[in-house]
Scaffold this active site. Structure first.
Site, mmCIF file in Angstrom:
data_model
loop_
_atom_site.group_PDB
_atom_site.id
_atom_site.type_symbol
_atom_site.label_atom_id
_atom_site.label_comp_id
_atom_site.label_asym_id
_atom_site.label_seq_id
_atom_site.Cartn_x
_atom_site.Cartn_y
_atom_site.Cartn_z
ATOM 1 N N LYS A 120 0.842 -1.189 0.000
ATOM 2 C CA LYS A 120 0.000 0.000 0.000
ATOM 3 C C LYS A 120 0.884 1.248 0.000
ATOM 4 C CE LYS A 120 -4.508 1.209 1.916
ATOM 5 N NZ LYS A 120 -5.491 0.966 2.979
ATOM 6 N N GLU B 248 -19.035 -4.193 10.957
ATOM 7 C CA GLU B 248 -19.846 -3.320 11.804
ATOM 8 C C GLU B 248 -20.930 -4.067 12.560
ATOM 9 O OE1 GLU B 248 -17.956 -0.941 8.577
ATOM 10 O OE2 GLU B 248 -19.150 -2.793 8.615
ATOM 11 N N ARG C 128 -25.191 -0.588 8.346
ATOM 12 C CA ARG C 128 -25.056 -2.029 8.181
ATOM 13 C C ARG C 128 -25.452 -2.788 9.448
ATOM 14 N NH1 ARG C 128 -19.365 -2.938 5.142
ATOM 15 N NH2 ARG C 128 -20.620 -4.050 3.611
#
Length: 661
Positions: A279, A363, A391
């Protein structure tokens, strides 16, 4: 080369030896634009070679490439005809920072939340099979998104259907915050089994080079590969689900990726290709701090220094307050879903490691886990962006509210969210959650107000509490923001507090006309306006109220510290002197609390009252600054003032008509 690529077909004509130069061009363009506009940087820099290889091997848009979350889709956009529009990314009227169906036929889905790509891709592939279409579908999912349960539901179903879905796991050891948990460790363990993969790739090349033979010895080769897996793996999760597993591969080696993709195209079963990327690759500030450069504001490209402002944000105010409270109370725990830095819990995580829980991009689990912590005697504060808390609706209802678990839900990024577009607007939580029994809902106006509301949520009640705040700087403090919290009651703020100079001038003018100075006295009909707003709309409402004061109109502000429970009598008493009321809410108008209050006023006021509800209309809202989004929704400070002045004029006309009668 990049500016001459108008479609993936152009990319296929570039000689292999020039691809590394193209990758650098892509990185340079992304850094240049994100440095100016802000956006997702580290994730995009990490998938440049992977994106090039995908578009050189597969035939998009005939073949579908489905990006999970899609915040890593910038190279994809640059290679699919959006080079000229790329400088407009994440701006009003520009292209989105995520894949969008209306932007390009190469974008098959609108994506902005994690863990959905495999489900979407599998459904698309199944539909194509039914209709006789044999094109390929590729789902690209990060290791961070694999912490979401939906990804495993889809993997299980894909193995059951046994169709040739290709799933690429982009393993960069990061989601937004650094990955935690067993999934990250599992993928790391797979990357250590290079011996198996070296043998496998040699066998693949050998068989590929034998003409007219591979179909006759296919079963033998398949069994041999399975036997080799047994030698080098104690187990393989993906294989057990019914997938062929290939990898780990160097995600920055275009040739290796292309060769693998071409071989995988011929496999008639579902395949997982495990690629390892870095990344932030190619830009040292992002490589060294990928969490900061995941989603970043404008920055200085030469040194990576991010623009900072001296003003305190609501997120920073929350961060300071929860650390302060946790130092005094060992029962306070913090839970987040791969967003420790974004929600302000990174400081808490450093101070109280044993009371901090980052559950990954999960979540639903975060909320139910918090309910379990509460059942065990802790006081969990679960910090999740408003858009992602959507969610967890079922978990909030079933596992928290129904059981009256003392969980504090801290909803950051509530209301209008700049730049990230439709998938990230925090405008649904009020309508979603205000019907849930036992759930307290609060909105905050300033840093001081946030601190008092958080203390009350922890110590003032034993019920579950949701507290929402926006992505913006805190406004200047006024004395009312420091008033003690009284359950169900809002903050009534008169003009001599929020605009003392203007209020004094108006009082002098009214007194000179013999109209009195007190807000409780009867001014001419239509000359008194009450603004009723959620806490995060205070700044815009304040500007509108000052605008009315300049026009000689008396006004005050009632801030909805509580949406639920709500002291209706206190509100109605506060609203009694005002014959025009403007409700301002940074949520959807359908299902809004403001519409309920408007009905309450009309049911209980015998002398009549002019009202107007300003909230987000029945639509999705894209990219733009906070001011642009609010203006589009009709709740900018100017439009709030216009709505209020329009009510005053209507009230004055009616008053004059009644005098004439």
């Amino acid at each position: 080369m990049l500016q001459n690529i108008h479609s993936p077909q152009d990319l296929k004509t570039i000689p292999e030896k020039k691809l590394s130069s193209l990758a650098e061009e892509i990185r340079t363009k992304i850094i240049e634009v994100v440095g100016k506009n802000g956006g997702h940087l580290a994730s995009n820099l990490g998938v440049v070679e992977l994106t090039i290889a995908l578009h050189r091997v597969f035939d998009s848009p005939r073949d579908a490439i489905v990006w999970d979350v899609s915040h890593q889709g910038y190279p994809h956009k640059l290679l699919t005809g959006r080079y000229e529009q790329f400088p407009t990314i994440r701006t009003k009227g520009g292209i989105s920072g995520f894949t969008r169906i209306q932007e390009s036929p190469h974008d098959y889905f609108d994506a902005g939340h994690a863990s959905s790509s495999i489900s979407s891709a599998l459904g698309l592939l199944a539909a194509w099979k039914i209709t006789g279409r044999n094109d390929k579908v590729v789902a690209v999912i990060g290791d961070g998104a694999l912490t979401g349960g939906m990804a495993y539901e889809a993997l299980s179903h894909a193995g059951q259907l046994a169709q040739n879905l290709i799933v690429i796991v982009n393993d960069n050891k990061m989601s937004i915050s650094r990955n935690t948990g067993s999934i990250s460790r599992y993928l790391s363990s797979l990357t250590t089994t290079a011996s198996y993969h070296n043998i496998r790739h040699k066998i693949d090349r050998l068989i590929d080079d034998i003409p007219y033979v591979n179909r006759h010895i296919g079963k033998f080769v398949y069994r041999l590969k399975r036997g080799l897996k047994g030698l080098f793996f104690s187990n393989n999760f993906f294989v057990d689900l019914g997938f062929e597993y290939v990898g780990p591969l160097d995600g920055h080696n275009i040739k290796v990726l292309e060769d693998t993709f071409r071989r995988v195209q011929r496999i008639p079963r579902p395949v997982v290709i495990h690629v390892v990327t870095k990344k932030g690759r190619g830009y040292s500030p992002a490589e060294n701090d990928p969490a900061t450069f995941h989603g970043v504001g404008p920055f200085n490209i030469s040194d990576g220094v991010v623009e900072k402002y001296d003003t305190l944000s609501f997120t920073e105010a929350f961060s300071r307050k929860i650390v302060e409270m946790a130092k005094k109370d060992s029962r306070i725990a913090a839970v987040t879903a791969a967003m420790s830095k974004g929600t302000g819990l990174d400081s808490f995580s450093r101070h109280f490691k044993n009371r901090f829980f980052d559950v990954g991009i999960a979540e639903e689990h975060a909320v139910t886990f918090a309910g379990g912590l509460a059942a065990g005697g802790m006081i969990p504060v679960t910090a999740i962006y408003s858009t992602f808390m959507q969610r967890s609706v079922d978990q909030i209802i079933e596992d928290v509210a129904m059981q009256k678990r003392h969980v504090v839900l801290a909803l950051d990024r509530a209301g209008a969210v700049p730049s990230d577009g439709e998938t990230h607007q925090g405008i649904f939580d009020i309508a979603l959650f205000r019907t849930v029994p036992n759930l307290v809902i609060m909105t905050v106006s300033s840093a001081a107000d946030l601190g008092l509301c958080l203390e009350w949520a922890v110590y003032g009640t034993n019920m579950p509490v949701s507290i929402r705040w926006p992505k913006m700087s805190c406004p200047s403090e006024i004395p009312s923001f420091s008033k003690p919290v009284e359950e169900g009651r809002g903050l009534f703020v008169e003009s001599d507090e929020f605009a003392p100079a203007l209020s004094a001038r108006l009082s002098e003018e009214m007194e000179s006309k013999g109209l009195g100075t007190s807000a409780s006295q009867d001014a001419p009909s239509g000359d008194k306006v009450l603004f009723v707003c959620t806490g995060s709309m205070y700044s815009e409402t304040l500007t509108a109220a000052r605008s009315l004061l300049l026009k000689g109109v008396e006004c005050a502000i009632f801030i909805l510290r509580f949406i639920k429970p709500f002291d209706e009598q206190f509100f109605l008493q506060s609203a009694t002197p005002f014959n025009s009321i403007v409700f301002v809410e940074d949520g959807m108008k359908a299902g809004s609390f403001s519409c309920y209050l408007e009905g309450l006023v009309h049911r209980t006021r015998e002398n009549g009252c002019k009202t107007k509800v300003l909230a987000f209309p029945d639509s999705f809202f894209g990219c733009g600054t906070r001011d642009q989004l609010l203006d589009e929704a009709g709740i900018s400070s100017a439009k709030i003032a216009d709505a209020a002045f329009s009510l005053v004029q209507k009230a004055s006309i009616q008053h004059n008509d009644s005098i004439g009668t």
